[in-house]
Design an enzyme around this catalytic site. Structure first.
Site, PDB file in Angstrom:
ATOM      1  N   GLN A  67      26.614   8.977  -8.777  1.00  0.00           N
ATOM      2  CA  GLN A  67      25.742   8.411  -9.809  1.00  0.00           C
ATOM      3  C   GLN A  67      24.401   7.955  -9.234  1.00  0.00           C
ATOM      4  O   GLN A  67      23.553   7.464  -9.964  1.00  0.00           O
ATOM      5  CB  GLN A  67      26.456   7.240 -10.498  1.00  0.00           C
ATOM      6  CG  GLN A  67      27.668   7.695 -11.299  1.00  0.00           C
ATOM      7  CD  GLN A  67      28.490   6.538 -11.867  1.00  0.00           C
ATOM      8  OE1 GLN A  67      28.121   5.378 -11.762  1.00  0.00           O
ATOM      9  NE2 GLN A  67      29.618   6.868 -12.473  1.00  0.00           N
TER      10      GLN A  67
ATOM     11  N   HIS B  12      28.080   3.051 -10.289  1.00  0.00           N
ATOM     12  CA  HIS B  12      27.720   1.783 -10.941  1.00  0.00           C
ATOM     13  C   HIS B  12      26.476   1.131 -10.324  1.00  0.00           C
ATOM     14  O   HIS B  12      26.509  -0.027  -9.929  1.00  0.00           O
ATOM     15  CB  HIS B  12      28.895   0.796 -10.932  1.00  0.00           C
ATOM     16  CG  HIS B  12      30.068   1.291 -11.721  1.00  0.00           C
ATOM     17  ND1 HIS B  12      31.196   0.541 -11.921  1.00  0.00           N
ATOM     18  CD2 HIS B  12      30.277   2.463 -12.372  1.00  0.00           C
ATOM     19  CE1 HIS B  12      32.057   1.238 -12.645  1.00  0.00           C
ATOM     20  NE2 HIS B  12      31.517   2.416 -12.932  1.00  0.00           N
TER      21      HIS B  12
ATOM     22  N   GLU C 249      29.622  -1.984 -24.178  1.00  0.00           N
ATOM     23  CA  GLU C 249      29.122  -3.150 -24.901  1.00  0.00           C
ATOM     24  C   GLU C 249      27.624  -3.117 -25.135  1.00  0.00           C
ATOM     25  O   GLU C 249      26.881  -2.519 -24.368  1.00  0.00           O
ATOM     26  CB  GLU C 249      29.415  -4.436 -24.085  1.00  0.00           C
ATOM     27  CG  GLU C 249      30.881  -4.736 -23.915  1.00  0.00           C
ATOM     28  CD  GLU C 249      31.132  -6.030 -23.139  1.00  0.00           C
ATOM     29  OE1 GLU C 249      30.155  -6.702 -22.742  1.00  0.00           O
ATOM     30  OE2 GLU C 249      32.317  -6.351 -22.948  1.00  0.00           O
TER      31      GLU C 249
ATOM     32  N   TYR D 152      40.540   3.658 -16.479  1.00  0.00           N
ATOM     33  CA  TYR D 152      40.477   5.086 -16.843  1.00  0.00           C
ATOM     34  C   TYR D 152      41.875   5.695 -16.886  1.00  0.00           C
ATOM     35  O   TYR D 152      42.159   6.560 -17.674  1.00  0.00           O
ATOM     36  CB  TYR D 152      39.614   5.856 -15.843  1.00  0.00           C
ATOM     37  CG  TYR D 152      38.132   5.682 -16.076  1.00  0.00           C
ATOM     38  CD1 TYR D 152      37.535   6.130 -17.250  1.00  0.00           C
ATOM     39  CD2 TYR D 152      37.321   5.075 -15.134  1.00  0.00           C
ATOM     40  CE1 TYR D 152      36.186   5.958 -17.482  1.00  0.00           C
ATOM     41  CE2 TYR D 152      35.967   4.901 -15.348  1.00  0.00           C
ATOM     42  CZ  TYR D 152      35.404   5.343 -16.523  1.00  0.00           C
ATOM     43  OH  TYR D 152      34.068   5.177 -16.739  1.00  0.00           O
TER      44      TYR D 152
HETATM   45  C1  HEC Z   1      35.208   8.385 -14.487  1.00  0.00           C
HETATM   46  C2  HEC Z   1      34.840   9.763 -14.321  1.00  0.00           C
HETATM   47  C3  HEC Z   1      35.938  10.799 -14.174  1.00  0.00           C
HETATM   48  C4  HEC Z   1      37.032  10.978 -14.986  1.00  0.00           C
HETATM   49  C5  HEC Z   1      37.446  10.157 -16.180  1.00  0.00           C
HETATM   50  C6  HEC Z   1      37.697  12.160 -14.467  1.00  0.00           C
HETATM   51  N1  HEC Z   1      37.030  12.651 -13.394  1.00  0.00           N
HETATM   52 FE1  HEC Z   1      37.583  14.256 -12.290  1.00  0.00          FE
HETATM   53  N2  HEC Z   1      36.090  13.873 -10.996  1.00  0.00           N
HETATM   54  C7  HEC Z   1      35.140  12.895 -11.143  1.00  0.00           C
HETATM   55  C8  HEC Z   1      34.260  12.922 -10.004  1.00  0.00           C
HETATM   56  C9  HEC Z   1      33.089  12.005  -9.791  1.00  0.00           C
HETATM   57  C10 HEC Z   1      34.730  13.950  -9.154  1.00  0.00           C
HETATM   58  C11 HEC Z   1      34.173  14.334  -7.791  1.00  0.00           C
HETATM   59  C12 HEC Z   1      34.912  13.525  -6.768  1.00  0.00           C
HETATM   60  C13 HEC Z   1      34.357  13.644  -5.373  1.00  0.00           C
HETATM   61  O1  HEC Z   1      33.158  13.941  -5.229  1.00  0.00           O
HETATM   62  O2  HEC Z   1      35.123  13.396  -4.422  1.00  0.00           O
HETATM   63  C14 HEC Z   1      35.873  14.521  -9.814  1.00  0.00           C
HETATM   64  C15 HEC Z   1      36.621  15.564  -9.298  1.00  0.00           C
HETATM   65  C16 HEC Z   1      37.610  16.223  -9.982  1.00  0.00           C
HETATM   66  C17 HEC Z   1      38.286  17.399  -9.502  1.00  0.00           C
HETATM   67  C18 HEC Z   1      38.035  18.062  -8.180  1.00  0.00           C
HETATM   68  C19 HEC Z   1      36.840  18.966  -8.294  1.00  0.00           C
HETATM   69  C20 HEC Z   1      36.428  19.650  -7.024  1.00  0.00           C
HETATM   70  O3  HEC Z   1      35.221  19.950  -6.912  1.00  0.00           O
HETATM   71  O4  HEC Z   1      37.259  19.905  -6.145  1.00  0.00           O
HETATM   72  C21 HEC Z   1      39.164  17.784 -10.483  1.00  0.00           C
HETATM   73  C22 HEC Z   1      40.077  18.980 -10.466  1.00  0.00           C
HETATM   74  C23 HEC Z   1      39.058  16.823 -11.538  1.00  0.00           C
HETATM   75  N3  HEC Z   1      38.096  15.884 -11.210  1.00  0.00           N
HETATM   76  C24 HEC Z   1      39.785  16.854 -12.708  1.00  0.00           C
HETATM   77  C25 HEC Z   1      39.814  15.809 -13.626  1.00  0.00           C
HETATM   78  C26 HEC Z   1      40.728  15.739 -14.731  1.00  0.00           C
HETATM   79  C27 HEC Z   1      41.740  16.800 -15.113  1.00  0.00           C
HETATM   80  C28 HEC Z   1      40.477  14.556 -15.364  1.00  0.00           C
HETATM   81  C29 HEC Z   1      41.215  13.964 -16.543  1.00  0.00           C
HETATM   82  C30 HEC Z   1      42.628  13.818 -16.437  1.00  0.00           C
HETATM   83  C31 HEC Z   1      39.400  13.904 -14.659  1.00  0.00           C
HETATM   84  N4  HEC Z   1      39.026  14.698 -13.603  1.00  0.00           N
HETATM   85  C32 HEC Z   1      38.844  12.696 -15.024  1.00  0.00           C
HETATM   86  C33 HEC Z   1      35.014  12.011 -12.182  1.00  0.00           C
HETATM   87  C34 HEC Z   1      35.959  11.848 -13.186  1.00  0.00           C
END
Ligand code: HEC
Length: 466
Positions: A181, A246, A340, A361
């Site tokens: 972010q 954040h 909010e 979440y």
């Molecule tokens: C609050 C925000 C948020 C939510 C809600 C969220 N994600 Fe993510 N997700 C991220 C972020 C940010 C990353 C990258 C993490 C990192 O850079 O290590 C990620 C990474 C991932 C990845 C890995 C992607 C990669 O490039 O390897 C997967 C698969 C994934 N999310 C699936 C999901 C699924 C399915 C859900 C719901 C059940 C979900 N995410 C909910 C923020 C979110």
């Protein structure tokens, strides 16, 4: 036909239909779970997975693993306790099936028709695309006295966009940590910009010695001949943290010339927002050169950070001033549910994380309290979340009854939210520009038009009343 064979035929058809039906049900469940739990961050149309450079790999096993263990520090919740293994497998199948063969350009082509007149509750309007050339994630904007715009892009660029949509890169911006972010965030002009050319940028700043820590900082610079010079940090939120989310970062001048800076909890909700000995999870109030106003609420309190104006805040990404009361309103990105809108008052505690209408979440509870003595109630909250970012009161007269209404961007549901106001009371709500893309910011220019910044591909849009 032999009876036995016929029987076999019917049994086969029957089991095939059952299989199709249960596949349909599984798909529906996964789609619903995706919509409820994932779409806010990964896009309603799964756009964050389309043409993705996968960090942890995109084999079914690797994706299941990413969903199960998450990466809390980077903002990805762990869903291993929320869903069963089977559900995670189905979600994985759902994601892989849905994105197959899709391109970002293809998703883009499904965007709304910008030519047509849009009929809303109280106003017919048209959308003018000033620019669709912003590549990354536009975050903040201002309009210069000559009508041109300055728009920040989160990955660290500042653009001037002239009224014909021509983009020029502005040099001299601070070095940002453009991860998650973080990046180049908000921008605001000094109230006397015409005389002194000062502007302010908020951004995520790297720790001078420790490579893995960053924080929110605000620099003041001069815009001279299309370039920033003398960029100097006038505010640095402490402590620096290894987390990359954040940051808060909205900037606002009030009518008396005080500068307000919104700072998020940086993922340390139990450590920072309720304590006055740090900058995080707070709204700060400073003079235009970074010095501390003598009448700030905690200047005389021992151990308190003197720039603090209000506290107990999660991730404040919206700040705007009421056109009539001149009070400062703050928009706050909540957890799951519990976004909010608050009216800020000096020294007040807005309750995060002691009270909230949201939950984690992954579905677990943060607190059982939604109210407590000594903590402010929001003027408005959203359950489920709309994931608000920038917001503005519409102060101009050219939009009829929209005047003095509050316009809030929704990242998650990809529209512009209008709160119809009567004084400080919200009388009803309306969704505008549905499916337009993740709306980052809403802004009223000095030309009195309402502008909207939308993500991917970044667009600057002007709302024209008809
Ligand atoms: C609050 C925000 C948020 C939510 C809600 C969220 N994600 Fe993510 N997700 C991220 C972020 C940010 C990353 C990258 C993490 C990192 O850079 O290590 C990620 C990474 C991932 C990845 C890995 C992607 C990669 O490039 O390897 C997967 C698969 C994934 N999310 C699936 C999901 C699924 C399915 C859900 C719901 C059940 C979900 N995410 C909910 C923020 C979110």
């Amino acid at each position: 036909m032999n009876f036995v064979k016929l029987d076999h035929f019917y049994v086969t058809i029957f089991s095939f239909l059952c299989l199709m039906n249960s596949y349909g049900q599984v798909k529906n469940t996964s789609a619903q779970q995706y919509k409820n739990h994932c779409s806010g961050c990964h896009g309603k149309d799964l756009s964050s997975f389309v043409e993705r450079k996968w960090i942890y790999g995109n084999s079914p096993e690797e994706i299941m693993n990413s969903i199960t263990i998450g990466n809390e520090n980077n903002g990805m919740p762990a869903y291993g306790k929320t869903f069963t293994k089977e559900e995670i497998k189905n979600l994985t199948d759902y994601i892989l099936t849905e994105i197959e063969g899709k391109t970002l350009q293809g998703l883009e082509a499904q965007n709304p028709d910008f030519q047509k007149i849009i009929i809303s509750d109280d106003l017919n309007f048209r959308v003018d695309v000033i620019s669709d050339q912003l590549n990354g994630i536009p975050w903040g904007m201002v309009q210069l006295p000559n009508g041109d715009f300055l728009v920040t892009e989160r990955d660290g660029k500042l653009y001037k966009i002239d009224t014909k949509g021509q983009l020029t890169t502005i040099s001299g911006v601070p070095k940002v940590v453009a991860k998650r972010q973080g990046g180049l965030l908000d921008i605001i002009l000094h109230p006397d910009f015409k005389k002194n050319n000062y502007l302010y940028l908020s951004y995520s700043k790297k720790h001078p010695n420790k490579s893995n820590k960053q924080t929110t900082a605000v620099c003041r610079a001069k815009l001279v001949d299309g370039q920033l010079i003398e960029c100097e940090d006038i505010f640095v939120a402490l402590p620096y943290r290894t987390t990359k989310h954040h940051y808060g970062s909205r900037l606002l001048f009030d009518t008396k010339g005080y500068l307000y800076i919104s700072i998020g909890d940086r993922g340390g909700r139990d450590k920072y927002p309720q304590k006055l000995d740090n900058f995080l999870g707070k709204i700060h109030r400073i003079h235009d050169d970074g010095s501390i106003p003598k009448d700030n609420p905690f200047v005389n309190k021992e151990g308190a950070i003197p720039s603090i104006y209000a506290y107990g805040i999660r991730n404040p990404q919206g700040l705007t001033i009421h056109p009539e009361t001149k009070e400062i309103w703050e928009g706050e990105h909540g957890p799951k549910g519990g976004d909010e809108v608050n009216i800020l008052a000096p020294g007040h505690n807005y309750g995060w994380p002691e009270i909230t209408y949201g939950i984690n979440y992954i579905g677990t509870r943060i607190t059982k309290y939604t109210e407590k003595e000594g903590m402010e109630q929001p003027i408005h909250y959203w359950v489920p979340s709309i994931a608000p970012c920038g917001m503005t009161f519409l102060s101009s007269d050219i939009y009829g009854t929209w005047k003095n209404d509050l316009f809030v961007s929704s990242l998650k549901f990809e529209y512009l939210h209008r709160l119809k106001m009567d004084g400080n009371k919200i009388i009803s709500e309306e969704k505008l520009l549905e499916d337009i893309g993740r709306v980052r910011h809403a802004y009223v220019g000095n030309d009195n038009f309402l502008y909207v910044l939308v993500e991917g591909p970044g667009r600057l849009l002007r709302i024209i009343p008809q």
